[in-house]
Design a protein around this motif. Structure first.
Motif, PDB file in Angstrom:
ATOM      1  N   ASP A   1      38.777  34.931  38.063  1.00  0.00           N
ATOM      2  CA  ASP A   1      39.318  36.064  38.365  1.00  0.00           C
ATOM      3  C   ASP A   1      40.614  36.715  38.414  1.00  0.00           C
ATOM      4  OD1 ASP A   1      40.190  34.662  40.481  1.00  0.00           O
ATOM      5  OD2 ASP A   1      39.501  35.670  42.151  1.00  0.00           O
TER       6      ASP A   1
ATOM      7  N   LEU B   1      53.497  33.927  48.003  1.00  0.00           N
ATOM      8  CA  LEU B   1      52.139  33.792  47.598  1.00  0.00           C
ATOM      9  C   LEU B   1      51.241  34.925  48.002  1.00  0.00           C
ATOM     10  CD1 LEU B   1      49.999  32.094  45.973  1.00  0.00           C
ATOM     11  CD2 LEU B   1      49.865  30.515  48.188  1.00  0.00           C
TER      12      LEU B   1
ATOM     13  N   PHE C   1      44.363  40.144  43.699  1.00  0.00           N
ATOM     14  CA  PHE C   1      43.002  39.677  43.137  1.00  0.00           C
ATOM     15  C   PHE C   1      41.884  40.611  43.980  1.00  0.00           C
ATOM     16  CE2 PHE C   1      43.586  35.640  41.027  1.00  0.00           C
ATOM     17  CZ  PHE C   1      44.947  35.502  41.323  1.00  0.00           C
TER      18      PHE C   1
ATOM     19  N   ALA D   1      41.911  27.002  47.253  1.00  0.00           N
ATOM     20  CA  ALA D   1      42.818  27.926  46.782  1.00  0.00           C
ATOM     21  C   ALA D   1      43.199  28.963  48.013  1.00  0.00           C
ATOM     22  CB  ALA D   1      42.497  28.684  45.719  1.00  0.00           C
TER      23      ALA D   1
ATOM     24  N   ARG E   1      38.252  27.678  37.171  1.00  0.00           N
ATOM     25  CA  ARG E   1      37.879  27.977  38.725  1.00  0.00           C
ATOM     26  C   ARG E   1      37.542  29.268  39.304  1.00  0.00           C
ATOM     27  NH1 ARG E   1      42.853  24.583  40.927  1.00  0.00           N
ATOM     28  NH2 ARG E   1      42.599  23.847  38.901  1.00  0.00           N
ATOM     29  N   PHE E   2      36.808  29.387  40.277  1.00  0.00           N
ATOM     30  CA  PHE E   2      36.552  31.026  40.665  1.00  0.00           C
ATOM     31  C   PHE E   2      36.044  30.116  42.085  1.00  0.00           C
ATOM     32  CE2 PHE E   2      31.920  32.085  41.334  1.00  0.00           C
ATOM     33  CZ  PHE E   2      31.417  30.749  40.920  1.00  0.00           C
ATOM     34  N   ALA E   3      35.775  31.171  43.328  1.00  0.00           N
ATOM     35  CA  ALA E   3      35.519  31.293  44.443  1.00  0.00           C
ATOM     36  C   ALA E   3      34.033  31.830  44.621  1.00  0.00           C
ATOM     37  CB  ALA E   3      36.496  32.018  45.345  1.00  0.00           C
TER      38      ALA E   3
ATOM     39  N   ASP F   1      47.489  29.323  35.274  1.00  0.00           N
ATOM     40  CA  ASP F   1      47.075  29.745  36.507  1.00  0.00           C
ATOM     41  C   ASP F   1      46.054  30.971  36.588  1.00  0.00           C
ATOM     42  OD1 ASP F   1      46.778  29.335  39.236  1.00  0.00           O
ATOM     43  OD2 ASP F   1      48.645  30.271  39.820  1.00  0.00           O
ATOM     44  N   ASN F   2      46.845  32.069  36.130  1.00  0.00           N
ATOM     45  CA  ASN F   2      46.264  33.298  36.001  1.00  0.00           C
ATOM     46  C   ASN F   2      46.654  34.054  34.932  1.00  0.00           C
ATOM     47  OD1 ASN F   2      44.477  33.419  38.663  1.00  0.00           O
ATOM     48  ND2 ASN F   2      46.630  32.995  39.322  1.00  0.00           N
TER      49      ASN F   2
ATOM     50  N   CYS G   1      35.984  27.026  44.063  1.00  0.00           N
ATOM     51  CA  CYS G   1      37.193  26.957  44.926  1.00  0.00           C
ATOM     52  C   CYS G   1      36.870  27.212  46.425  1.00  0.00           C
ATOM     53  CB  CYS G   1      38.170  27.953  44.752  1.00  0.00           C
ATOM     54  SG  CYS G   1      38.928  28.172  42.985  1.00  0.00           S
TER      55      CYS G   1
ATOM     56  N   HIS H   1      45.087  22.929  45.488  1.00  0.00           N
ATOM     57  CA  HIS H   1      46.477  23.821  45.580  1.00  0.00           C
ATOM     58  C   HIS H   1      47.355  23.574  46.590  1.00  0.00           C
ATOM     59  CE1 HIS H   1      44.342  26.814  43.031  1.00  0.00           C
ATOM     60  NE2 HIS H   1      45.357  27.372  42.815  1.00  0.00           N
TER      61      HIS H   1
ATOM     62  N   LEU I   1      48.541  37.281  45.885  1.00  0.00           N
ATOM     63  CA  LEU I   1      47.326  37.135  46.053  1.00  0.00           C
ATOM     64  C   LEU I   1      46.545  38.415  46.359  1.00  0.00           C
ATOM     65  CD1 LEU I   1      46.836  33.930  48.247  1.00  0.00           C
ATOM     66  CD2 LEU I   1      46.427  34.122  45.650  1.00  0.00           C
TER      67      LEU I   1
ATOM     68  N   GLU J   1      53.048  25.314  47.470  1.00  0.00           N
ATOM     69  CA  GLU J   1      53.320  26.532  46.796  1.00  0.00           C
ATOM     70  C   GLU J   1      54.054  27.530  48.035  1.00  0.00           C
ATOM     71  OE1 GLU J   1      49.356  28.094  45.366  1.00  0.00           O
ATOM     72  OE2 GLU J   1      50.757  29.396  43.912  1.00  0.00           O
TER      73      GLU J   1
ATOM     74  N   SER K   1      53.617  31.563  37.200  1.00  0.00           N
ATOM     75  CA  SER K   1      53.090  32.006  38.597  1.00  0.00           C
ATOM     76  C   SER K   1      54.030  31.386  39.584  1.00  0.00           C
ATOM     77  CB  SER K   1      51.913  31.302  38.647  1.00  0.00           C
ATOM     78  OG  SER K   1      51.332  31.116  39.853  1.00  0.00           O
TER      79      SER K   1
HETATM   80  O1  LIG Z   1      48.391  30.353  42.614  1.00  0.00           O
HETATM   81  C1  LIG Z   1      47.366  30.532  43.478  1.00  0.00           C
HETATM   82  N1  LIG Z   1      47.519  29.801  44.727  1.00  0.00           N
HETATM   83  C2  LIG Z   1      46.714  30.236  45.701  1.00  0.00           C
HETATM   84  N2  LIG Z   1      45.557  30.830  45.511  1.00  0.00           N
HETATM   85  C3  LIG Z   1      45.366  31.320  44.341  1.00  0.00           C
HETATM   86  C4  LIG Z   1      46.309  31.210  43.141  1.00  0.00           C
HETATM   87  N3  LIG Z   1      45.841  31.923  42.262  1.00  0.00           N
HETATM   88  C5  LIG Z   1      44.792  32.388  42.457  1.00  0.00           C
HETATM   89  N4  LIG Z   1      44.441  32.034  43.768  1.00  0.00           N
HETATM   90  C6  LIG Z   1      43.179  32.195  44.409  1.00  0.00           C
HETATM   91  C7  LIG Z   1      42.630  33.857  44.344  1.00  0.00           C
HETATM   92  C8  LIG Z   1      41.545  34.054  43.765  1.00  0.00           C
HETATM   93  O2  LIG Z   1      40.508  35.215  44.232  1.00  0.00           O
HETATM   94  C9  LIG Z   1      40.748  32.613  44.197  1.00  0.00           C
HETATM   95  C10 LIG Z   1      39.786  32.013  43.186  1.00  0.00           C
HETATM   96  O3  LIG Z   1      40.033  32.036  41.788  1.00  0.00           O
HETATM   97  O4  LIG Z   1      42.058  31.795  43.874  1.00  0.00           O
END
Ligand SMILES: O=c1[nH]cnc2c1ncn2[C@H]1C[C@H](O)[C@@H](CO)O1
Ligand SMILES: [Zn+2]
Length: 339
Positions: A19, A58, A65, A171, A100-102, A279-280, A140, A199, A62, A202, A249
């Motif tokens: 995402d 953080l 997203f 995450a 990865r995804f949730a 990361d993203n 995730c 994770h 977030l 951070e 990130s």
């Molecule tokens: O760097 C991160 N740290 C913690 N959570 C994170 C990070 N990057 C993305 N996420 C979260 C936001 C997304 O919606 C979720 C699944 O990809 O994981």
């Protein structure tokens, strides 16, 4: 090495969020499917999908997203998203990627927790058939959700492990939901046989890294807070824990308030198994090639170092030994001219 050489080199990536990594064109296609209006100019759209350069922490990072979550609620959307991220990675010669995804963030429509994952896996398959890359999925758990929700998600997905899905992660909001809070769900995932990355570190909280290692998690995403903790770094080395570094990130989330707080130098000096990750791609406005360029500039990272980090990633990948060997052989060929 110049940018074109870094771009052409074979690369591997263990830590990339679906995402957080959608291309602008994919975001436009997905928005069209649900009749959601978007700004006409890419510059204006970028403002909405990239983390602000002045993110405070953080939690602030977030928030970005929330924008794409409504776009990822159907099978077709998740397939397209997975295809899109693999296509981007393949275009910069990433040979192996775990995305990865949730699942819990993709069940506002008709999808179940496992159907969401099946859709992502389908998109990965489509891309793998078209491009020169191996791509696998990770699911995730989200720290801020109740343990029971994360346990339900892992139970729903455990049967898919080995079939496009290769493991799990936690995450989300680490400052308010430390490792100790997530421990019941971590243990459930482990009992189900889901290989885990996690994770941690951070939010200036080395304890979260130490506790995850104590629980037997073999890979840690970020681990930033270990930079000034020699005992913890020793623990990382002794336990052969692989670290998924995410430089851009970390600077955005202020996990590292400066390069001095980024753990690369300390981990490398100690001989830890480090890997380089985006990361993203979209939220952090980066690519793996760009990350490599930053390491060269800031840390004088060499081709031999990059090869080592790629081999570390392959060693820690959640795939079979024969699949790893094929990827290793390819990497050795790719780097031979630069060593
Ligand atoms: O760097 C991160 N740290 C913690 N959570 C994170 C990070 N990057 C993305 N996420 C979260 C936001 C997304 O919606 C979720 C699944 O990809 O994981
Ligand atoms: Zn991450």
């Amino acid at each position: 090495m110049d940018f074109d050489t870094l771009h052409a080199l074979g690369k591997t990536e263990l830590h990339c969020h679906l995402d957080g990594s959608l291309s602008l064109s994919c975001i436009r296609q997905l928005a069209k499917m649900i009749n959601r209006p978007l700004p006409a100019s890419d510059d204006a759209l970028r403002q909405l999908v990239q983390a602000p350069t002045n993110s405070e922490n953080l939690a602030d990072y977030l928030k970005t997203f929330d924008f794409v979550a409504p776009l990822l609620q159907t099978k077709k959307a998740l397939q397209m998203a997975a295809f899109d991220v693999v296509a981007q990675a393949a275009a910069e010669n990433v040979r192996y990627i775990e995305i990865r995804f949730a699942p819990a963030f993709s069940i506002s429509g008709d999808l179940s927790l496992s159907e969401a994952t099946e859709a992502v896996i389908e998109g990965l398959h489509q891309a793998v058939n078209q491009f020169d890359i191996v791509a696998k999925a990770l699911v995730c758990g989200m720290r801020q959700l109740p343990n029971v929700d994360n346990q339900t998600m892992f139970r729903a997905n455990a049967a898919l492990v080995g079939n496009g899905l290769v493991g799990g992660d936690f995450a989300g909001n680490e400052a308010d939901f430390p490792t100790s809070v997530c421990t019941p769900a971590i243990k459930t995932a482990q009992a189900l046989g889901v290989p885990l990355t996690f994770h941690a570190g951070e939010c200036h909280c080395p304890q979260n890294i130490a506790e995850a290692i104590f629980l037997g998690v073999p890979r840690i995403g970020h681990a930033t807070a270990c930079f000034d903790q020699p005992d913890l770094i020793q623990k990382i080395v002794q336990t052969h824990t692989t670290i998924e570094l995410c430089l851009t990130s970390n600077l955005q989330t202020k996990a590292a308030r400066s390069l001095d707080e980024f753990p690369y130098r300390a981990l490398k000096a100690a001989g830890a198994a480090i890997t380089i990750n985006t990361d993203n791609r979209t939220v952090s406005n980066t690519t793996l090639t760009h990350e490599y360029e930053l390491y060269q500039t800031y840390f004088k990272t060499t081709a031999a170092d990059f090869l080592t980090f790629n081999l570390n990633a392959i060693n820690a990948a959640f795939i079979s030994e024969p699949a790893k060997q094929t990827l290793r052989d390819r990497l050795h060929q790719d780097y031979a001219a630069y060593l």
